[in-house]
Design an enzyme around this catalytic site. Structure first.
Site, PDB file in Angstrom:
ATOM      1  N   HIS A   1       6.970  -3.244  -2.616  1.00  0.00           N
ATOM      2  CA  HIS A   1       5.971  -2.527  -1.818  1.00  0.00           C
ATOM      3  C   HIS A   1       6.620  -1.430  -0.987  1.00  0.00           C
ATOM      4  O   HIS A   1       6.214  -0.255  -1.051  1.00  0.00           O
ATOM      5  CB  HIS A   1       5.247  -3.519  -0.908  1.00  0.00           C
ATOM      6  CG  HIS A   1       4.211  -2.883  -0.029  1.00  0.00           C
ATOM      7  ND1 HIS A   1       2.864  -2.922  -0.322  1.00  0.00           N
ATOM      8  CD2 HIS A   1       4.311  -2.180   1.138  1.00  0.00           C
ATOM      9  CE1 HIS A   1       2.191  -2.270   0.617  1.00  0.00           C
ATOM     10  NE2 HIS A   1       3.051  -1.815   1.520  1.00  0.00           N
ATOM     11  N   GLU A   2       7.633  -1.790  -0.204  1.00  0.00           N
ATOM     12  CA  GLU A   2       8.259  -0.805   0.677  1.00  0.00           C
ATOM     13  C   GLU A   2       8.987   0.276  -0.121  1.00  0.00           C
ATOM     14  O   GLU A   2       9.018   1.440   0.294  1.00  0.00           O
ATOM     15  CB  GLU A   2       9.224  -1.502   1.647  1.00  0.00           C
ATOM     16  CG  GLU A   2       8.566  -2.532   2.560  1.00  0.00           C
ATOM     17  CD  GLU A   2       7.378  -1.979   3.327  1.00  0.00           C
ATOM     18  OE1 GLU A   2       7.317  -0.759   3.569  1.00  0.00           O
ATOM     19  OE2 GLU A   2       6.480  -2.787   3.678  1.00  0.00           O
TER      20      GLU A   2
ATOM     21  N   HIS B   1       6.649   3.057  -1.082  1.00  0.00           N
ATOM     22  CA  HIS B   1       6.539   4.062  -0.018  1.00  0.00           C
ATOM     23  C   HIS B   1       7.738   5.009  -0.048  1.00  0.00           C
ATOM     24  O   HIS B   1       7.606   6.230   0.092  1.00  0.00           O
ATOM     25  CB  HIS B   1       6.496   3.379   1.347  1.00  0.00           C
ATOM     26  CG  HIS B   1       5.179   2.773   1.699  1.00  0.00           C
ATOM     27  ND1 HIS B   1       3.997   3.487   1.680  1.00  0.00           N
ATOM     28  CD2 HIS B   1       4.858   1.519   2.117  1.00  0.00           C
ATOM     29  CE1 HIS B   1       3.006   2.699   2.059  1.00  0.00           C
ATOM     30  NE2 HIS B   1       3.494   1.500   2.322  1.00  0.00           N
TER      31      HIS B   1
END
Length: 686
Positions: free
Chosen positions: A474-475, A478
């Site tokens: 997820h990170e 980004h």
């Protein structure tokens, strides 16, 4: 260069930050000097080029000064989150009002607003790049939304409203906090603890000791409340703490004469409505969407109702299964305080597996190399560790990212482990933004990737749960939005300028790969045997992930519709109608047993104090985008080169420089639909 600047590493950032040299006493001087330089530059540019402003003579010098300030404050803020000490915290907090005052000044500085309009009206505006044009238009929009273009008397009223809203929202949050802390459930008989895990009991015992009370103490803080309603076998105590939680900060809760938020909610909604009308919008919902991807409240509601309608039948089946399970275990009338308890028992019975036992399949080095391999296959990029970089902790790693032609296009810090002085959770932030400096050199993007995993012990490599693996993906999604950008205008480069309801698209999209068997083959490796995660364990993971997914979907949709409607439908004669609207929403889309005296709105801090007003839908909006985007990869091939190139070029590379929906349509060939999210969530359409 002054002696002060030579001695202050925050003011001497020509490359990567010198983290080891930064001390608490550097912060205030660096912030004051960089802000002073920004303000001086803005005032000079407006004075000298207010009537002949162009990008080169006006925007570029302000951009240069702003970049210098961003590096100072960005590094200062980053260290506050990853290496906090009492001395550093004090120095950082001394800087907050300085930064806030500058932000307020720049947002209301009318000469700068007029200058931006001059640039937009100039004949040369059409010759600017798409990114430059969008940055100017965004700046003008933000000035208007801050009330700078209002007549003086209305501008004064705008200031009054925003100040009062700030006060009311803070009061709302404080009431919720105080109401949460006011309630105590003291358990003196150990028999009433049956079902609670040992760790939960230990926490309750220590809480009792802190309060000088006998037995065990449970509170409404989520780490105490949630395990109690999930595991406690004593049904009457579950009911007691559930009702207390659902009536916090209301006329039915603790200390209602002090902490009831009912009138505050009415005041907040009234003032938000007035603010919207003042700025020319018909409702606060329309005002909120002015900076988001969704075009209108009606579009948002249609989107939410569509998801709800398609989830309702399965939601009803999930509740009936839960009722039948509860009945088989002696409870004929399923109540709201029974839901979490029987859901957990049913989940364990259907999908029994130990998430902790899966750690041995996910040693950190294998997960990170698998993450890099997945990214390489998708976007033709590669990664190399960069040694000798100054970092804030010895466990922090630094990597460069290279394109398919071998050119370095960015870098990132990877900080995976929890430690004292580091805030909890996981996040990604920017260290540097891609832009051309005044001297013509290209500044490459640099990102921070932060997690809080268990650190290595006694030289043994850290191992992750699968949830933690998903968090890394997820990170890093980004981070790729920041690192793969091709935009050179910092206001719309990387993650900057991306609408609030679209910013989670790259991260939620990237999560999906952590669930794919093809990826898990090179992402997992059992410690000792080296074998990847067996298929039966993968299947158990996926099935448990989608357990009662329709109920979870409907719950979030209920919150989102309620939020949008109370901001859209505020009426000066009838007021906010909070309880009436909540009842209507529940009748439309809730299938679980209801607590009729519930007052969840009174503690809904996301929308009354947390920045999500008329924006709670953003969670599902971005989730739909991510699922719909990922479905193309399932259809065309998980690592199909054309799909990977299109996602990189249409989504990741453009940042906030183009309209988010147009960018998505360019990638997908159509607007998104909800079908993919329903399918990936295991929800059969009603």
């Amino acid at each position: 260069m002054s002696e002060l600047q030579e001695d202050n590493p925050l003011l001497n950032q020509f490359g990567l930050p010198k983290f080891s040299a930064i001390k608490s006493e550097h912060l205030k001087k660096a912030v004051e000097q960089s802000i002073s330089k920004c303000r001086e530059t803005v005032e000079r540019v407006c004075r000298e080029h207010g009537h002949d402003a162009t990008w080169d003579n006006a925007i570029a010098p302000m951009e240069e000064a702003d970049d210098a300030f961003s590096k100072v404050w960005g590094v200062a803020s980053h260290l506050s989150g990853v290496k906090d000490t009492p001395e550093y915290r004090k120095a950082y907090e001394e800087c907050l009002p300085i930064v806030s005052a500058y932000s307020s000044w720049i947002g209301q500085y009318r000469p700068l607003f007029e200058l931006m309009k001059t640039v937009e009206k100039d004949d040369s505006f059409g010759l600017l790049s798409t990114a430059q044009q969008r940055a100017i238009k965004n700046a003008i929009r933000d000035f208007v939304l801050s009330g700078v273009d209002l007549p003086s008397e209305k501008q004064h009223r705008y200031a009054e409203i925003t100040a009062e809203l700030s006060r009311l929202e803070t009061t709302f949050a404080n009431h919720v906090l105080d109401a949460t802390r006011s309630y105590v459930l003291q358990v003196k008989d150990e028999n009433d603890l049956h079902g609670l895990p040992y760790g939960v009991r230990s926490l309750a015992k220590s809480e009792a000791e802190k309060r000088n009370l006998d037995g065990w103490v449970f509170t409404l803080d989520f780490p105490s409340y949630r395990p109690f309603v999930t595991y406690a076998e004593n049904r009457s105590l579950r009911e007691q703490i559930y009702k207390a939680y659902q009536t916090r900060a209301s006329e039915l809760g603790e200390r209602p004469e002090e902490l009831d938020n009912t009138k505050i909610m009415e005041q907040i909604l009234k003032l938000r409505h007035e603010l919207a009308l003042l700025l020319g919008f018909r409702s606060y919902a329309d005002y909120s969407l002015a900076t988001k991807m969704a075009s209108s409240p009606e579009e948002v509601l249609s989107f939410l109702y569509d998801l709800a309608d398609k989830s309702l039948n399965q939601g009803r089946r999930e509740v009936e299964e839960l009722r039948a399970y509860a009945k088989a275990h002696g409870v004929n009338d399923l109540k709201p305080w029974d839901l979490a308890y029987f859901s957990e028992k049913l989940r364990l019975e259907k999908y029994a597996y130990d998430s902790e036992a899966l750690r041995r399949y996910f040693p950190v080095s294998k997960v990170i190399s698998g993450l890099f391999e997945c990214t390489h296959r998708l976007y033709k990029v590669s990664f190399r560790p960069h040694l000798g970089v100054d970092v804030w902790d010895p466990e922090v790693k630094f990597y460069d990212i290279y394109d398919e032609f071998g050119s370095c296009i960015g870098s990132f810090y990877l900080d995976l482990y929890a430690r004292e002085g580091k805030r909890g959770g996981a996040w990604m932030d920017e260290c540097m933004t891609r832009r051309y400096r005044r001297d013509g050199t290209l500044q490459l993007p640099v990102a921070y990737v932060e997690c809080n995993f268990t650190p290595p012990v006694n030289g043994r490599e850290s191992q992750l749960t699968h949830d933690e693996v998903v968090t890394v993906f997820h990170e890093f999604g980004h981070a790729l939005n920041q690192l793969l950008t091709r935009i050179d205008v910092p206001d719309v480069s990387g993650i900057n300028g991306v609408p609030w309801d679209a910013v989670e698209l790259p991260s939620q999209f990237n999560e999906n790969f952590a669930w794919q068997e093809q990826v898990l083959k090179f992402l997992s490796s059992e410690v000792g045997s080296g074998e990847p995660l067996p298929k039966e364990k993968l299947d158990a993971l996926i099935n448990a992930k989608n357990f009662e997914s329709a109920l979870a979907m409907l719950r979030q949709l209920e919150f989102a519709v309620f939020d949008m409607r109370i901001h859209l439908e505020y009426d000066e004669k009838r007021g906010a109608r909070i309880l009436d609207i909540l009842k209507e929403v529940k009748q439309r889309m809730s299938v679980v047993p209801q607590y009729e005296d519930g007052r969840f709105a009174n503690s809904f801090t996301h929308i009354f104090a947390g920045g999500y007003a008329a924006g709670y839908y953003s969670y599902k909006w971005a989730e739909v985008l991510a699922a719909d985007a990922f479905m193309r990869f399932l259809d065309e091939g998980l690592f199909d080169s054309t799909a990977g190139d299109d996602f990189k070029n249409c989504i990741l590379a453009v940042g906030g420089s183009v309209d988010a929906m147009k960018a998505y349509i360019a990638f997908r060939g159509r607007r998104p639909t909800t079908d993919a999210l329903l399918e990936l969530s295991g929800i059969e359409k009603s």
